[in-house]
Design a protein around this motif. Sequence first.
Motif, PDB file in Angstrom:
ATOM      1  N   ASP A  16      40.635  49.194  39.373  1.00 22.41           N
ATOM      2  CA  ASP A  16      40.386  47.809  39.549  1.00 22.41           C
ATOM      3  C   ASP A  16      39.927  47.333  38.082  1.00 22.41           C
ATOM      4  O   ASP A  16      40.430  46.050  37.750  1.00 22.41           O
ATOM      5  CB  ASP A  16      39.189  47.421  40.492  1.00 22.41           C
ATOM      6  CG  ASP A  16      39.664  47.861  41.814  1.00 22.41           C
ATOM      7  OD1 ASP A  16      40.778  48.108  41.975  1.00 22.41           O
ATOM      8  OD2 ASP A  16      38.640  48.023  42.487  1.00 22.41           O
ATOM      9  N   MET A  17      38.997  47.726  37.327  1.00 25.62           N
ATOM     10  CA  MET A  17      38.646  47.160  36.105  1.00 25.62           C
ATOM     11  C   MET A  17      39.891  47.237  35.026  1.00 25.62           C
ATOM     12  O   MET A  17      40.005  46.183  34.371  1.00 25.62           O
ATOM     13  CB  MET A  17      37.582  48.282  35.094  1.00 25.62           C
ATOM     14  CG  MET A  17      36.831  47.500  34.463  1.00 25.62           C
ATOM     15  SD  MET A  17      35.289  48.432  33.881  1.00 25.62           S
ATOM     16  CE  MET A  17      35.861  49.586  33.007  1.00 25.62           C
ATOM     17  N   GLN A  18      40.702  48.275  35.028  1.00 25.15           N
ATOM     18  CA  GLN A  18      42.021  48.282  34.078  1.00 25.15           C
ATOM     19  C   GLN A  18      42.851  47.234  34.561  1.00 25.15           C
ATOM     20  O   GLN A  18      43.211  46.416  33.678  1.00 25.15           O
ATOM     21  CB  GLN A  18      42.575  49.698  34.336  1.00 25.15           C
ATOM     22  CG  GLN A  18      41.935  50.765  33.299  1.00 25.15           C
ATOM     23  CD  GLN A  18      42.563  52.319  33.825  1.00 25.15           C
ATOM     24  OE1 GLN A  18      43.215  52.267  34.841  1.00 25.15           O
ATOM     25  NE2 GLN A  18      42.234  52.844  32.699  1.00 25.15           N
ATOM     26  N   ALA A  19      42.874  46.929  35.716  1.00 28.29           N
ATOM     27  CA  ALA A  19      43.921  45.884  36.321  1.00 28.29           C
ATOM     28  C   ALA A  19      43.465  44.478  36.061  1.00 28.29           C
ATOM     29  O   ALA A  19      44.039  43.447  35.465  1.00 28.29           O
ATOM     30  CB  ALA A  19      44.164  46.026  37.904  1.00 28.29           C
ATOM     31  N   MET A  20      41.968  44.421  36.026  1.00 32.89           N
ATOM     32  CA  MET A  20      41.427  43.158  35.630  1.00 32.89           C
ATOM     33  C   MET A  20      41.661  43.016  34.084  1.00 32.89           C
ATOM     34  O   MET A  20      41.954  41.513  33.700  1.00 32.89           O
ATOM     35  CB  MET A  20      40.038  43.220  36.059  1.00 32.89           C
ATOM     36  CG  MET A  20      39.316  41.903  35.994  1.00 32.89           C
ATOM     37  SD  MET A  20      37.698  41.639  36.793  1.00 32.89           S
ATOM     38  CE  MET A  20      36.808  42.643  35.383  1.00 32.89           C
ATOM     39  N   LEU A  21      41.312  44.010  33.312  1.00 34.28           N
ATOM     40  CA  LEU A  21      41.157  43.696  31.885  1.00 34.28           C
ATOM     41  C   LEU A  21      42.826  43.403  31.534  1.00 34.28           C
ATOM     42  O   LEU A  21      43.099  42.590  30.700  1.00 34.28           O
ATOM     43  CB  LEU A  21      41.080  45.121  31.293  1.00 34.28           C
ATOM     44  CG  LEU A  21      39.451  45.461  31.025  1.00 34.28           C
ATOM     45  CD1 LEU A  21      39.102  46.837  30.562  1.00 34.28           C
ATOM     46  CD2 LEU A  21      38.938  44.321  30.179  1.00 34.28           C
ATOM     47  N   ARG A  22      43.867  43.915  32.181  1.00 34.18           N
ATOM     48  CA  ARG A  22      45.268  43.702  31.894  1.00 34.18           C
ATOM     49  C   ARG A  22      45.592  42.305  32.331  1.00 34.18           C
ATOM     50  O   ARG A  22      46.377  41.463  31.456  1.00 34.18           O
ATOM     51  CB  ARG A  22      46.180  44.580  32.697  1.00 34.18           C
ATOM     52  CG  ARG A  22      46.665  45.859  31.979  1.00 34.18           C
ATOM     53  CD  ARG A  22      47.667  46.422  32.670  1.00 34.18           C
ATOM     54  NE  ARG A  22      47.484  46.616  34.078  1.00 34.18           N
ATOM     55  CZ  ARG A  22      47.276  47.782  34.495  1.00 34.18           C
ATOM     56  NH1 ARG A  22      46.652  48.805  33.651  1.00 34.18           N
ATOM     57  NH2 ARG A  22      47.070  48.000  35.843  1.00 34.18           N
ATOM     58  N   LEU A  28      44.881  35.602  28.316  1.00 34.30           N
ATOM     59  CA  LEU A  28      44.342  35.256  27.051  1.00 34.30           C
ATOM     60  C   LEU A  28      45.413  35.220  26.004  1.00 34.30           C
ATOM     61  O   LEU A  28      45.480  34.191  25.379  1.00 34.30           O
ATOM     62  CB  LEU A  28      43.276  36.364  26.308  1.00 34.30           C
ATOM     63  CG  LEU A  28      42.546  36.196  25.290  1.00 34.30           C
ATOM     64  CD1 LEU A  28      41.539  35.016  25.382  1.00 34.30           C
ATOM     65  CD2 LEU A  28      41.872  37.523  24.628  1.00 34.30           C
ATOM     66  N   ALA A  29      46.422  35.820  26.234  1.00 27.50           N
ATOM     67  CA  ALA A  29      47.716  35.746  25.415  1.00 27.50           C
ATOM     68  C   ALA A  29      48.419  34.309  25.597  1.00 27.50           C
ATOM     69  O   ALA A  29      48.709  33.708  24.782  1.00 27.50           O
ATOM     70  CB  ALA A  29      48.434  37.113  25.580  1.00 27.50           C
ATOM     71  N   LEU A  30      48.576  34.278  27.037  1.00 32.40           N
ATOM     72  CA  LEU A  30      49.310  32.927  27.149  1.00 32.40           C
ATOM     73  C   LEU A  30      48.308  31.586  26.929  1.00 32.40           C
ATOM     74  O   LEU A  30      48.735  30.642  26.438  1.00 32.40           O
ATOM     75  CB  LEU A  30      49.275  32.799  28.890  1.00 32.40           C
ATOM     76  CG  LEU A  30      50.503  33.707  29.630  1.00 32.40           C
ATOM     77  CD1 LEU A  30      50.334  33.585  31.090  1.00 32.40           C
ATOM     78  CD2 LEU A  30      51.701  33.046  28.976  1.00 32.40           C
ATOM     79  N   ALA A  31      47.137  31.741  27.089  1.00 34.57           N
ATOM     80  CA  ALA A  31      46.205  30.704  26.569  1.00 34.57           C
ATOM     81  C   ALA A  31      46.230  30.454  24.868  1.00 34.57           C
ATOM     82  O   ALA A  31      46.543  29.197  24.592  1.00 34.57           O
ATOM     83  CB  ALA A  31      44.744  30.990  26.615  1.00 34.57           C
TER      84      ALA A  31
END
Length: 42
Positions: A16-22, A28-31
Amino acid sequence: MLWSDPENEPPEELRDMQAMLRRAGLVLALAMVVAMIVLGLH
């Protein structure tokens, strides 16, 4: 196989944490891209 061998499947919280970080990284990249465009237009 020893009992101390790590399992191939990571625990649920880790997945879950890895999915959330992705997702956070993607947002962040889009922003950053949007910010570049906005700064470029001004």
